[in-house]
Enzyme design. Sequence first.
Site, mmCIF file in Angstrom:
data_model
loop_
_atom_site.group_PDB
_atom_site.id
_atom_site.type_symbol
_atom_site.label_atom_id
_atom_site.label_comp_id
_atom_site.label_asym_id
_atom_site.label_seq_id
_atom_site.Cartn_x
_atom_site.Cartn_y
_atom_site.Cartn_z
ATOM 1 N N ASP A 290 -44.658 -25.653 13.276
ATOM 2 C CA ASP A 290 -43.273 -25.324 13.564
ATOM 3 C C ASP A 290 -42.992 -24.016 12.835
ATOM 4 O O ASP A 290 -42.903 -23.986 11.604
ATOM 5 C CB ASP A 290 -42.341 -26.434 13.072
ATOM 6 C CG ASP A 290 -40.878 -26.166 13.398
ATOM 7 O OD1 ASP A 290 -40.521 -25.002 13.645
ATOM 8 O OD2 ASP A 290 -40.087 -27.125 13.386
ATOM 9 N N TYR B 90 -29.042 -14.477 24.212
ATOM 10 C CA TYR B 90 -30.347 -14.148 24.786
ATOM 11 C C TYR B 90 -30.650 -12.671 24.557
ATOM 12 O O TYR B 90 -31.758 -12.293 24.130
ATOM 13 C CB TYR B 90 -30.351 -14.466 26.274
ATOM 14 C CG TYR B 90 -31.669 -14.233 26.972
ATOM 15 C CD1 TYR B 90 -32.611 -15.256 27.083
ATOM 16 C CD2 TYR B 90 -31.987 -12.999 27.536
ATOM 17 C CE1 TYR B 90 -33.820 -15.049 27.735
ATOM 18 C CE2 TYR B 90 -33.180 -12.786 28.180
ATOM 19 C CZ TYR B 90 -34.097 -13.803 28.277
ATOM 20 O OH TYR B 90 -35.301 -13.595 28.921
#
Length: 330
Positions: free
Chosen positions: A104, A201
């Site tokens: 992760d 984004y």
Amino acid sequence: MDSQAVVRPQDQDQDQDQDQDQDQDQAPDQATRPLAGRVALVAGATRGGGRGIAVELGAAGATVYVTGRSSAAGRSELDRPETIEETAARVTAAGGLGVAVRVDHSRPEEVRALAERIAAEQGGRLDLLVNSVWGGDPLTDWEHPLWEQDLEVGLRLLRQAVDTHLITSRHVLPLLVARGRGLVVEVTDGNTARYRGSIFYDLAKSSVIRLAVGQAAELKPHGVAAVALTPGFLRSEEVLEHFGVTERNWRDATAKDPDFACSETPAYLGRAVVALAADPDIMAKSGRALATWGLYREYGFTDADGSTPDWAAHWAQSLESVHGPLGEPL
């Protein structure tokens, strides 16, 4: 250099001499396996562009560490079927050596352990870092302006798509710096200042470009290059599913979206990375935001089917009159 930089500086000259010997031994193999003997890390290689890059690096002869959160031991919250073990197997089948490591990249301690493992297993050698961690599709709101968006979701997208790249570079760059050579590739979407349609984004993808610029400046004295790289309209697993097609019949989707005719496979992106990694003059490109559609002309690679998709040319011909110019590369 602090304790987590696991390559001893006194070993650097010896390592470089060994690298030169390896390169000489592999000279006859350069045409088909230009990265034989090289070691790469593709962070975020479970699917999509990251997987395509990893497999093509394998086809070029590299040992590739492939990381992500989805593995045979369990899926990430994206709950998709692709795993890092599958990617590693494809790397090996392509002719390289794939090494799957569940990581992760938002957890510094896991990334630190990854860097230590690569250093221990490869004698301190790492030639290429590809930062391709994303996972932001379900967090992207394409429908609402900033003031109507869920702030926590947007900030989570930035943590997933930007913080992970910073954390990874922080712990992995010492391997490249100690060797005095190598390349960092920051995978993004778009290479111009054109707004990408959603505020969080756009911030994520623009930030990745700035990460490449910043790393290029700081790595230049150490002989390490850094670039940002974008694909065009990528035929990832999720995009194919969105259109209800597979790679075998993908052209059927052009009935829904004619622009999909100019799409490209993840292999095209991967071949761009191979070309960059094999370029002895890569420092000349350091700090730039590059695209598959520009690099295929320079290096002569093709997509998996032999085509050469050119998203910028398609935009200029079919989309610019409606949406305006794509813009100049950063």
